[in-house]
Design a protein around this motif. Structure first.
Motif, PDB file in Angstrom:
ATOM      1  N   GLY A   7       0.800  -1.223   0.000  1.00 10.78           N
ATOM      2  CA  GLY A   7       0.000   0.000   0.000  1.00 10.78           C
ATOM      3  C   GLY A   7       0.834   1.274   0.000  1.00 10.78           C
ATOM      4  N   TYR A   8       2.129   1.154  -0.221  1.00 14.38           N
ATOM      5  CA  TYR A   8       3.029   2.307  -0.211  1.00 14.38           C
ATOM      6  C   TYR A   8       2.702   3.214  -1.388  1.00 14.38           C
ATOM      7  CZ  TYR A   8       7.553   4.726   0.226  1.00 14.38           C
ATOM      8  OH  TYR A   8       8.547   5.652   0.403  1.00 14.38           O
ATOM      9  N   ASP A   9       2.521   4.496  -1.142  1.00 11.92           N
ATOM     10  CA  ASP A   9       2.242   5.477  -2.189  1.00 11.92           C
ATOM     11  C   ASP A   9       3.582   5.935  -2.757  1.00 11.92           C
ATOM     12  OD1 ASP A   9       0.953   7.234  -3.871  1.00 11.92           O
ATOM     13  OD2 ASP A   9       0.667   8.767  -2.324  1.00 11.92           O
ATOM     14  N   TYR A  10       4.021   5.278  -3.796  1.00 16.34           N
ATOM     15  CA  TYR A  10       5.361   5.506  -4.345  1.00 16.34           C
ATOM     16  C   TYR A  10       5.402   6.744  -5.230  1.00 16.34           C
ATOM     17  CZ  TYR A  10       9.993   4.510  -5.993  1.00 16.34           C
ATOM     18  OH  TYR A  10      11.338   4.608  -6.265  1.00 16.34           O
ATOM     19  N   ASP A  11       6.408   7.580  -5.015  1.00 18.96           N
ATOM     20  CA  ASP A  11       6.611   8.784  -5.813  1.00 18.96           C
ATOM     21  C   ASP A  11       7.658   8.499  -6.884  1.00 18.96           C
ATOM     22  OD1 ASP A  11       7.049  11.304  -6.891  1.00 18.96           O
ATOM     23  OD2 ASP A  11       8.124  12.060  -5.131  1.00 18.96           O
ATOM     24  N   PRO A  12       7.264   8.311  -8.143  1.00 22.17           N
ATOM     25  CA  PRO A  12       8.223   7.988  -9.199  1.00 22.17           C
ATOM     26  C   PRO A  12       9.257   9.083  -9.443  1.00 22.17           C
ATOM     27  CG  PRO A  12       5.947   7.756  -9.985  1.00 22.17           C
ATOM     28  CD  PRO A  12       5.894   8.347  -8.620  1.00 22.17           C
ATOM     29  N   SER A  60      20.848  12.930   1.291  1.00 17.72           N
ATOM     30  CA  SER A  60      20.720  11.564   1.813  1.00 17.72           C
ATOM     31  C   SER A  60      19.666  10.794   1.031  1.00 17.72           C
ATOM     32  CB  SER A  60      20.307  11.591   3.287  1.00 17.72           C
ATOM     33  OG  SER A  60      21.281  12.226   4.060  1.00 17.72           O
ATOM     34  N   TRP A  61      19.980   9.552   0.728  1.00 16.92           N
ATOM     35  CA  TRP A  61      19.078   8.682  -0.008  1.00 16.92           C
ATOM     36  C   TRP A  61      18.745   7.474   0.850  1.00 16.92           C
ATOM     37  CZ3 TRP A  61      17.565   8.929  -5.304  1.00 16.92           C
ATOM     38  CH2 TRP A  61      18.090  10.015  -6.021  1.00 16.92           C
ATOM     39  N   SER A  62      17.516   6.983   0.730  1.00 14.30           N
ATOM     40  CA  SER A  62      17.089   5.746   1.383  1.00 14.30           C
ATOM     41  C   SER A  62      16.631   4.777   0.311  1.00 14.30           C
ATOM     42  CB  SER A  62      15.935   6.001   2.342  1.00 14.30           C
ATOM     43  OG  SER A  62      16.333   6.859   3.375  1.00 14.30           O
ATOM     44  N   PHE A  63      17.008   3.516   0.490  1.00 17.46           N
ATOM     45  CA  PHE A  63      16.666   2.476  -0.479  1.00 17.46           C
ATOM     46  C   PHE A  63      16.038   1.289   0.221  1.00 17.46           C
ATOM     47  CE2 PHE A  63      19.997   4.851  -2.538  1.00 17.46           C
ATOM     48  CZ  PHE A  63      19.595   4.912  -3.860  1.00 17.46           C
ATOM     49  N   ALA A  64      15.077   0.658  -0.457  1.00 23.22           N
ATOM     50  CA  ALA A  64      14.514  -0.608  -0.001  1.00 23.22           C
ATOM     51  C   ALA A  64      15.240  -1.721  -0.740  1.00 23.22           C
ATOM     52  CB  ALA A  64      13.023  -0.672  -0.293  1.00 23.22           C
ATOM     53  N   ALA A  98      10.374  -9.187  -0.744  1.00 20.89           N
ATOM     54  CA  ALA A  98      10.886  -9.382  -2.100  1.00 20.89           C
ATOM     55  C   ALA A  98       9.868  -9.027  -3.178  1.00 20.89           C
ATOM     56  CB  ALA A  98      11.365 -10.823  -2.274  1.00 20.89           C
ATOM     57  N   GLU A  99       8.649  -9.533  -3.035  1.00 21.83           N
ATOM     58  CA  GLU A  99       7.641  -9.275  -4.072  1.00 21.83           C
ATOM     59  C   GLU A  99       7.310  -7.795  -4.182  1.00 21.83           C
ATOM     60  OE1 GLU A  99       6.975 -11.725  -1.750  1.00 21.83           O
ATOM     61  OE2 GLU A  99       6.891 -13.567  -2.931  1.00 21.83           O
ATOM     62  N   ALA A 100       7.260  -7.102  -3.058  1.00 20.24           N
ATOM     63  CA  ALA A 100       6.921  -5.678  -3.077  1.00 20.24           C
ATOM     64  C   ALA A 100       8.000  -4.865  -3.781  1.00 20.24           C
ATOM     65  CB  ALA A 100       6.709  -5.166  -1.654  1.00 20.24           C
ATOM     66  N   VAL A 101       9.258  -5.157  -3.482  1.00 21.98           N
ATOM     67  CA  VAL A 101      10.372  -4.448  -4.143  1.00 21.98           C
ATOM     68  C   VAL A 101      10.345  -4.732  -5.632  1.00 21.98           C
ATOM     69  CG1 VAL A 101      12.887  -4.277  -4.330  1.00 21.98           C
ATOM     70  CG2 VAL A 101      11.813  -4.380  -2.074  1.00 21.98           C
ATOM     71  N   GLN A 102      10.200  -5.997  -5.979  1.00 23.06           N
ATOM     72  CA  GLN A 102      10.191  -6.392  -7.384  1.00 23.06           C
ATOM     73  C   GLN A 102       9.034  -5.739  -8.144  1.00 23.06           C
ATOM     74  OE1 GLN A 102       9.971 -10.683  -7.875  1.00 23.06           O
ATOM     75  NE2 GLN A 102      11.690 -10.579  -9.292  1.00 23.06           N
ATOM     76  N   LYS A 103       7.858  -5.708  -7.539  1.00 20.95           N
ATOM     77  CA  LYS A 103       6.684  -5.116  -8.190  1.00 20.95           C
ATOM     78  C   LYS A 103       6.850  -3.609  -8.383  1.00 20.95           C
ATOM     79  CE  LYS A 103       1.638  -4.611  -7.861  1.00 20.95           C
ATOM     80  NZ  LYS A 103       1.665  -3.667  -8.902  1.00 20.95           N
ATOM     81  N   LEU A 104       7.327  -2.914  -7.356  1.00 19.14           N
ATOM     82  CA  LEU A 104       7.498  -1.467  -7.484  1.00 19.14           C
ATOM     83  C   LEU A 104       8.565  -1.122  -8.524  1.00 19.14           C
ATOM     84  CD1 LEU A 104       7.101  -0.354  -3.780  1.00 19.14           C
ATOM     85  CD2 LEU A 104       5.626   0.267  -5.703  1.00 19.14           C
ATOM     86  N   ILE A 105       9.616  -1.909  -8.589  1.00 22.60           N
ATOM     87  CA  ILE A 105      10.636  -1.669  -9.621  1.00 22.60           C
ATOM     88  C   ILE A 105      10.032  -1.900 -10.994  1.00 22.60           C
ATOM     89  CG2 ILE A 105      12.780  -2.561 -10.625  1.00 22.60           C
ATOM     90  CD1 ILE A 105      13.829  -2.915  -7.751  1.00 22.60           C
ATOM     91  N   ALA A 106       9.319  -3.008 -11.164  1.00 28.38           N
ATOM     92  CA  ALA A 106       8.699  -3.315 -12.462  1.00 28.38           C
ATOM     93  C   ALA A 106       7.676  -2.250 -12.867  1.00 28.38           C
ATOM     94  CB  ALA A 106       8.044  -4.689 -12.414  1.00 28.38           C
ATOM     95  N   ASP A 107       6.923  -1.744 -11.894  1.00 24.20           N
ATOM     96  CA  ASP A 107       5.885  -0.762 -12.194  1.00 24.20           C
ATOM     97  C   ASP A 107       6.417   0.643 -12.483  1.00 24.20           C
ATOM     98  OD1 ASP A 107       4.017  -2.740 -11.794  1.00 24.20           O
ATOM     99  OD2 ASP A 107       3.316  -1.984  -9.854  1.00 24.20           O
ATOM    100  N   HIS A 108       7.522   1.016 -11.869  1.00 21.63           N
ATOM    101  CA  HIS A 108       7.946   2.417 -11.929  1.00 21.63           C
ATOM    102  C   HIS A 108       9.278   2.692 -12.628  1.00 21.63           C
ATOM    103  CE1 HIS A 108       4.625   3.730  -9.440  1.00 21.63           C
ATOM    104  NE2 HIS A 108       4.875   2.730  -8.623  1.00 21.63           N
ATOM    105  N   VAL A 109      10.134   1.698 -12.752  1.00 17.27           N
ATOM    106  CA  VAL A 109      11.450   1.927 -13.347  1.00 17.27           C
ATOM    107  C   VAL A 109      11.406   1.511 -14.805  1.00 17.27           C
ATOM    108  CG1 VAL A 109      13.906   1.380 -13.231  1.00 17.27           C
ATOM    109  CG2 VAL A 109      12.575   1.543 -11.122  1.00 17.27           C
ATOM    110  N   LYS A 110      11.709   2.451 -15.674  1.00 13.30           N
ATOM    111  CA  LYS A 110      11.721   2.171 -17.104  1.00 13.30           C
ATOM    112  C   LYS A 110      13.168   2.046 -17.556  1.00 13.30           C
ATOM    113  CE  LYS A 110       7.519   4.725 -18.045  1.00 13.30           C
ATOM    114  NZ  LYS A 110       6.916   5.864 -18.715  1.00 13.30           N
ATOM    115  N   VAL A 111      13.457   0.932 -18.211  1.00  4.24           N
ATOM    116  CA  VAL A 111      14.808   0.744 -18.731  1.00  4.24           C
ATOM    117  C   VAL A 111      14.984   1.617 -19.963  1.00  4.24           C
ATOM    118  CG1 VAL A 111      16.453  -0.908 -19.663  1.00  4.24           C
ATOM    119  CG2 VAL A 111      14.948  -1.579 -17.801  1.00  4.24           C
TER     120      VAL A 111
END
Length: 181
Positions: free
Chosen positions: A73-78, A103-107, A135-148
């Motif tokens: 349910g994290y409201d991710y800011d792309p 400063s940067w924070s990473f999951a 794992a699934e949450a990190v993978q899903k957010l990367i797939a949804d928001h990071v464009k190669v």
């Protein structure tokens, strides 16, 4: 001493073998599988069903002294992705979740490797903090928001088709000339 040294004292593989979650042979097979699939060892462990994402996050949090960040349910800011290499994010399965000044924070799913940390320092500087997440949450957010590759703004691929069209047209013109002779 490097503040990230605790991540390197003992590998996640060794931790899971030491806790009896995996045998050495299973760990080796999973490590090989992860390498071939270009995914993290942690993802391979979860995908194989040895641990759930939550169980893995708890092991990583307790052994490596990392706080847990629930991403459900994290409201991710792309916009936070700006300035960080998509290749780095995909390769190391790290997701920027916050930026405060310099400063940067990473999951992450598992402790970051030295190579991952070096790549992030090159881009983000030395004030980097890590949270462990499922794992699934990190993978899903990367797939949804990071464009190669952003196909809408990157028009260079059009040149491939233009060149191919010219080659085909040139071959067709030569065939017509040969048939006419």
């Amino acid at each position: 001493m490097d503040r990230y040294e605790r991540f390197y004292r003992r590998s996640l593989r060794d931790v899971l073998v030491g806790q009896g979650v995996l045998s050495a042979e299973q760990a080796d097979d999973l490590a090989e599988s992860a390498y071939e699939a270009n995914e993290t060892f942690g993802h391979a462990v979860v995908d194989a069903g040895f641990l759930t994402s939550w169980e893995l996050a708890k092991v990583v949090a307790s052994h490596y002294q990392m706080p847990v960040l629930p991403l459900g349910g994290y409201d991710y800011d792309p916009g936070i992705l700006e300035g960080v290499s998509a290749a780095t994010l995909f390769q190391y399965q790290v997701l920027p979740v916050g930026r405060f000044g310099t400063s940067w924070s990473f999951a992450v799913v598992e402790p970051p490797s030295r190579d991952c940390l070096a790549a992030l320092r090159d881009t983000c500087g030395s004030a980097i903090f890590f949270f462990v997440a499922e794992a699934e949450a990190v993978q899903k957010l990367i797939a949804d928001h990071v464009k190669v590759v952003d196909a809408k703004s990157d028009k260079s691929w059009h040149n491939l088709f233009d060149s191919a069209d010219e080659l085909i047209k040139g071959d067709t013109d030569e065939d017509v000339e040969t048939d006419a002779a």
